[in-house]
Design a protein around this motif. Sequence first.
Motif: not given
Lengths: 228, 228
Positions: B9-11, B94-102, B114-117, B128-134
């Motif tokens: 999900a992140t780069d 602080r991992l940033i999302p890939w351009p398609d993720t959000v 949707l959940a993370t594992l 990182l989710s809060k910061r990146g809008g995931l």
Amino acid sequence: MLFDVQGTATDFFTTVTSDAVRIDLGRNPGLNWDDFVNRWRVAYFAAVAATPTPAGTWTSVHSIYRRTLDALLDEAGVEYPDTDREELTLAWQRLIPWPDTVQGLRRLGVRYTLATLSNADVSAVVNLSKRGGLQWDAIFTAEMVGAFKPDPATYSTAARYLGLPHSEIMMVASHKYDIRAAAALGFQTAFVARPLEFGPAAEADTEYDDAFDLNASDFLDLADQLDA
Amino acid sequence: MLFDVQGTATDFFTTVTSDAVRIDLGRNPGLNWDDFVNRWRVAYFAAVAATPTPAGTWTSVHSIYRRTLDALLDEAGVEYPDTDREELTLAWQRLIPWPDTVQGLRRLGVRYTLATLSNADVSAVVNLSKRGGLQWDAIFTAEMVGAFKPDPATYSTAARYLGLPHSEIMMVASHKYDIRAAAALGFQTAFVARPLEFGPAAEADTEYDDAFDLNASDFLDLADQLDA
């Protein structure tokens, strides 16, 4: 910010009474569902407090609601098939937000990290949040800890997961036992009055108390007080 | 749907290399940060695999990243003060999302839970989710289970929390070992190719495989295939 869910963020009384009326379909016209649902909630509270939580085992809150429902239906002489009992128990996974909840969380979420700290099952909190549009940054529940609130482990585990000292976290609830337990561990506290928690005919404890860091009339008032 | 986070999900490559350049401020002009970050990731993987997880104890991934960083810096003869080491380690939060993720998650979230594992710490995924809008419906991580992926307990615990049979859950990852471990437990699987996971100069495994239920070029392609 950690939020209690059942009662504080959502209106279980309206949700469960209206689901009960829908499921009953007039089969039990003499039954006072307002009173029934409040007795169900009381029975649930007593059962949770009496439920042992030894390591490696867990009793789902769904099963506790179901068990206490069965007892109350028997007591009231109501004969429902299993499907109706299950459907009525699932009402606790459909709890509707209070009118201020979604907007209040949206405002608070711009500035703060928001998570649940609920005794409800993870699946119940996920389902009702998805359905009601409650945007949490994380969902923490008793099931993840292996202990129910007000066990200190529930609050301290949430803090450990967030990687924050207790003093930087505010516990928000309409139930004083919940925020008092958090305060004893060094958390900040916000009391939110929910006068209709048990319906219009019953009385909820809505009295503000200077022992808490904040006292608020709803989540919008809480956001105002926190400049969010 | 359960999602791997670091890499899927992140780069991490872009995030951590650019943070390293920012923090280094030209002090080590001869150092190849692209290579350094990939070696850091490899060292992290090896350390996680070698980290025992006896009940009641937990080693934070932050501490593993820090420990492996210290070893690599020593090896490279780089002398950073503690504050720089800590700041660089925090890049993984602080991992940033890939351009398609959000956008992909937003589309998928209308139809699916949707959940993370993730093996990352809860606090890292929250931050990182809060910061990146995931927008996740729930965050599950190894820390909550007391075991790292691909330990079967990680996948089965997430399923238990969601209250769903394995067959109704899809594990999504760009790492085949991760979705293979889920498939072995009866989960559905989606492979997402991330050709730039290790940067433009290194090669990632992007080969589709019919053994997976879905193969996708990114989260938008995944949403297309799932009519979301």
